[in-house]
Design a protein around this motif. Structure first.
Motif, PDB file in Angstrom:
ATOM      1  N   VAL A   1       0.830  -1.202   0.000  1.00  0.00           N
ATOM      2  CA  VAL A   1       0.000   0.000   0.000  1.00  0.00           C
ATOM      3  C   VAL A   1       0.867   1.256   0.000  1.00  0.00           C
ATOM      4  CG1 VAL A   1      -1.752   1.321   1.241  1.00  0.00           C
ATOM      5  CG2 VAL A   1      -1.877  -1.180   1.201  1.00  0.00           C
ATOM      6  N   ILE A   2       0.606   2.097  -1.014  1.00  0.00           N
ATOM      7  CA  ILE A   2       1.236   3.406  -1.107  1.00  0.00           C
ATOM      8  C   ILE A   2       0.154   4.442  -0.872  1.00  0.00           C
ATOM      9  CG2 ILE A   2       2.458   5.057  -2.574  1.00  0.00           C
ATOM     10  CD1 ILE A   2       3.518   2.611  -4.167  1.00  0.00           C
ATOM     11  N   LEU A   3       0.301   5.237   0.170  1.00  0.00           N
ATOM     12  CA  LEU A   3      -0.650   6.297   0.475  1.00  0.00           C
ATOM     13  C   LEU A   3      -0.225   7.552  -0.264  1.00  0.00           C
ATOM     14  CD1 LEU A   3      -3.187   6.567   2.209  1.00  0.00           C
ATOM     15  CD2 LEU A   3      -1.753   7.379   4.065  1.00  0.00           C
ATOM     16  N   LEU A   4      -1.171   8.168  -0.941  1.00  0.00           N
ATOM     17  CA  LEU A   4      -0.909   9.324  -1.798  1.00  0.00           C
ATOM     18  C   LEU A   4      -1.656  10.531  -1.250  1.00  0.00           C
ATOM     19  CD1 LEU A   4       0.094  10.464  -4.548  1.00  0.00           C
ATOM     20  CD2 LEU A   4      -2.050   9.612  -5.511  1.00  0.00           C
ATOM     21  N   THR A   5      -0.935  11.638  -1.032  1.00  0.00           N
ATOM     22  CA  THR A   5      -1.582  12.816  -0.468  1.00  0.00           C
ATOM     23  C   THR A   5      -0.757  14.071  -0.655  1.00  0.00           C
ATOM     24  OG1 THR A   5      -2.580  13.709   1.552  1.00  0.00           O
ATOM     25  CG2 THR A   5      -0.577  12.430   1.804  1.00  0.00           C
ATOM     26  N   ALA A   6      -1.406  15.189  -0.479  1.00  0.00           N
ATOM     27  CA  ALA A   6      -0.703  16.473  -0.450  1.00  0.00           C
ATOM     28  C   ALA A   6      -0.162  16.746   0.952  1.00  0.00           C
ATOM     29  CB  ALA A   6      -1.649  17.595  -0.877  1.00  0.00           C
ATOM     30  N   ARG A   7      -0.588  15.961   1.922  1.00  0.00           N
ATOM     31  CA  ARG A   7      -0.123  16.130   3.303  1.00  0.00           C
ATOM     32  C   ARG A   7       1.323  15.667   3.412  1.00  0.00           C
ATOM     33  NH1 ARG A   7      -5.126  14.605   7.094  1.00  0.00           N
ATOM     34  NH2 ARG A   7      -6.782  15.177   5.656  1.00  0.00           N
ATOM     35  N   LYS A   8       2.162  16.504   3.994  1.00  0.00           N
ATOM     36  CA  LYS A   8       3.558  16.100   4.128  1.00  0.00           C
ATOM     37  C   LYS A   8       4.161  16.403   5.486  1.00  0.00           C
ATOM     38  CE  LYS A   8       4.528  19.966   1.117  1.00  0.00           C
ATOM     39  NZ  LYS A   8       4.978  20.327  -0.205  1.00  0.00           N
ATOM     40  N   GLU A   9       3.323  16.756   6.443  1.00  0.00           N
ATOM     41  CA  GLU A   9       3.822  16.994   7.783  1.00  0.00           C
ATOM     42  C   GLU A   9       4.178  15.653   8.430  1.00  0.00           C
ATOM     43  OE1 GLU A   9       0.783  18.193   6.710  1.00  0.00           O
ATOM     44  OE2 GLU A   9       1.582  20.168   6.224  1.00  0.00           O
ATOM     45  N   PRO A  10       5.253  15.611   9.228  1.00  0.00           N
ATOM     46  CA  PRO A  10       5.704  14.344   9.824  1.00  0.00           C
ATOM     47  C   PRO A  10       4.612  13.599  10.587  1.00  0.00           C
ATOM     48  CG  PRO A  10       7.351  16.037  10.149  1.00  0.00           C
ATOM     49  CD  PRO A  10       6.152  16.714   9.546  1.00  0.00           C
ATOM     50  N   GLY A  11       3.785  14.282  11.340  1.00  0.00           N
ATOM     51  CA  GLY A  11       2.726  13.620  12.096  1.00  0.00           C
ATOM     52  C   GLY A  11       1.714  12.931  11.196  1.00  0.00           C
ATOM     53  N   GLN A  12       1.450  13.524  10.056  1.00  0.00           N
ATOM     54  CA  GLN A  12       0.494  12.919   9.127  1.00  0.00           C
ATOM     55  C   GLN A  12       1.105  11.722   8.408  1.00  0.00           C
ATOM     56  OE1 GLN A  12      -0.430  16.590   7.150  1.00  0.00           O
ATOM     57  NE2 GLN A  12      -2.389  16.749   8.220  1.00  0.00           N
ATOM     58  N   ILE A  13       2.372  11.813   8.080  1.00  0.00           N
ATOM     59  CA  ILE A  13       3.059  10.670   7.490  1.00  0.00           C
ATOM     60  C   ILE A  13       3.016   9.501   8.465  1.00  0.00           C
ATOM     61  CG2 ILE A  13       5.302   9.798   6.706  1.00  0.00           C
ATOM     62  CD1 ILE A  13       5.853  12.704   5.713  1.00  0.00           C
ATOM     63  N   GLU A  14       3.281   9.783   9.730  1.00  0.00           N
ATOM     64  CA  GLU A  14       3.237   8.757  10.768  1.00  0.00           C
ATOM     65  C   GLU A  14       1.853   8.131  10.860  1.00  0.00           C
ATOM     66  OE1 GLU A  14       3.648   8.655  15.584  1.00  0.00           O
ATOM     67  OE2 GLU A  14       5.043   9.934  14.491  1.00  0.00           O
ATOM     68  N   THR A  15       0.803   8.947  10.793  1.00  0.00           N
ATOM     69  CA  THR A  15      -0.570   8.433  10.839  1.00  0.00           C
ATOM     70  C   THR A  15      -0.813   7.447   9.700  1.00  0.00           C
ATOM     71  OG1 THR A  15      -1.422  10.426  11.895  1.00  0.00           O
ATOM     72  CG2 THR A  15      -3.014   9.082  10.687  1.00  0.00           C
ATOM     73  N   GLY A  16      -0.383   7.809   8.501  1.00  0.00           N
ATOM     74  CA  GLY A  16      -0.554   6.927   7.355  1.00  0.00           C
ATOM     75  C   GLY A  16       0.194   5.616   7.503  1.00  0.00           C
ATOM     76  N   LEU A  17       1.420   5.683   7.962  1.00  0.00           N
ATOM     77  CA  LEU A  17       2.216   4.477   8.136  1.00  0.00           C
ATOM     78  C   LEU A  17       1.670   3.608   9.270  1.00  0.00           C
ATOM     79  CD1 LEU A  17       5.784   5.944   7.556  1.00  0.00           C
ATOM     80  CD2 LEU A  17       4.380   4.625   5.944  1.00  0.00           C
ATOM     81  N   GLN A  18       1.188   4.223  10.332  1.00  0.00           N
ATOM     82  CA  GLN A  18       0.594   3.457  11.430  1.00  0.00           C
ATOM     83  C   GLN A  18      -0.714   2.781  11.012  1.00  0.00           C
ATOM     84  OE1 GLN A  18       0.391   6.237  14.704  1.00  0.00           O
ATOM     85  NE2 GLN A  18       2.445   5.724  15.388  1.00  0.00           N
ATOM     86  N   ALA A  19      -1.385   3.337  10.019  1.00  0.00           N
ATOM     87  CA  ALA A  19      -2.613   2.723   9.511  1.00  0.00           C
ATOM     88  C   ALA A  19      -2.309   1.476   8.686  1.00  0.00           C
ATOM     89  CB  ALA A  19      -3.390   3.732   8.669  1.00  0.00           C
ATOM     90  N   GLY A  20      -1.036   1.277   8.348  1.00  0.00           N
ATOM     91  CA  GLY A  20      -0.645   0.075   7.621  1.00  0.00           C
ATOM     92  C   GLY A  20      -0.066   0.322   6.251  1.00  0.00           C
ATOM     93  N   ALA A  21       0.094   1.574   5.869  1.00  0.00           N
ATOM     94  CA  ALA A  21       0.713   1.859   4.569  1.00  0.00           C
ATOM     95  C   ALA A  21       2.170   1.410   4.581  1.00  0.00           C
ATOM     96  CB  ALA A  21       0.620   3.349   4.250  1.00  0.00           C
ATOM     97  N   ASN A  22       2.628   0.904   3.448  1.00  0.00           N
ATOM     98  CA  ASN A  22       4.029   0.519   3.317  1.00  0.00           C
ATOM     99  C   ASN A  22       4.892   1.693   2.889  1.00  0.00           C
ATOM    100  OD1 ASN A  22       2.337  -2.034   2.145  1.00  0.00           O
ATOM    101  ND2 ASN A  22       4.022  -2.650   3.456  1.00  0.00           N
ATOM    102  N   ASP A  23       4.254   2.653   2.218  1.00  0.00           N
ATOM    103  CA  ASP A  23       5.001   3.767   1.653  1.00  0.00           C
ATOM    104  C   ASP A  23       4.079   4.960   1.519  1.00  0.00           C
ATOM    105  OD1 ASP A  23       7.096   5.195   0.524  1.00  0.00           O
ATOM    106  OD2 ASP A  23       7.422   3.784  -1.119  1.00  0.00           O
TER     107      ASP A  23
END
Length: 123
Positions: free
Chosen positions: A80-102
Motif C-alpha cells: 500500500v502506497i498512500l498518496l496525499t498532499a499532506r507532508k507533515e511528519p505527524g500525518q506521514i506517521e498516521t498513514g504508516l501506522q494505519a498500515g501503509a508501506n510507503d
C-alpha cells in the motif's frame, strides 16, 4: 519484466488517468477507483498486488481503507502506497501506522513511482 496489478484509488480523474497511463506504459495492469467504496469492491475480488490510495477520497478515505486492507485477509496481501498532499511528519506517521508501506506526496513524481514499483518487484 513482471507485471503488477495496481489499484489506483484517486477521486481526481485527471490524476487517476495520468497514473493509469504511466503504469500501462511500464507494462503493469491498472485498475481504477474514484472513491474508497469502489476500491474496496475491487480489493474484495482479490489479485491486487499494489494499492495507490489517495488520502482524501469520498465515502472511505485512504487511511480508513488502508486499515481495512490490513484486516481483510486479502490474497495476495497488497503493498500500500498512500498518496496525499499532506507532508507533515505527524500525518506521514498516521498513514504508516494505519498500515501503509510507503507514502508519496502529490503531485506524483513519475520517476519516484516507477522506482518504488521496481523495488516491489525485486522483493
Amino acid at each position: 519484466m513482471q507485471r503488477l496489478k495496481v489499484l489506483i484509488a484517486e477521486d481526481e480523474a485527471v490524476s487517476r488517468h495520468l497514473m493509469e497511463a504511466s503504469l500501462t506504459n511500464w507494462g503493469h495492469e491498472a485498475m481504477l477507483a474514484a472513491d474508497g467504496e469502489q476500491a474496496r469492491a475491487i480489493l474484495r475480488g482479490g489479485g491486487v498486488d499494489v494499492c495507490i490510495l489517495d488520502w482524501e477520497m469520498p465515502k472511505i478515505d485512504g487511511v480508513e481503507l488502508c486499515r481495512w486492507i490490513r484486516t481483510a485477509n486479502l490474497t495476495p496481501i497488497p503493498y500500500v502506497i498512500l498518496l496525499t498532499a499532506r507532508k507533515e511528519p505527524g500525518q506521514i506517521e498516521t498513514g504508516l501506522q494505519a498500515g501503509a508501506n510507503d507514502y508519496l506526496v502529490k503531485p506524483v513524481d513519475r520517476a519516484q513511482l516507477r522506482t518504488r514499483l521496481a523495488v516491489i518487484l525485486k522483493n
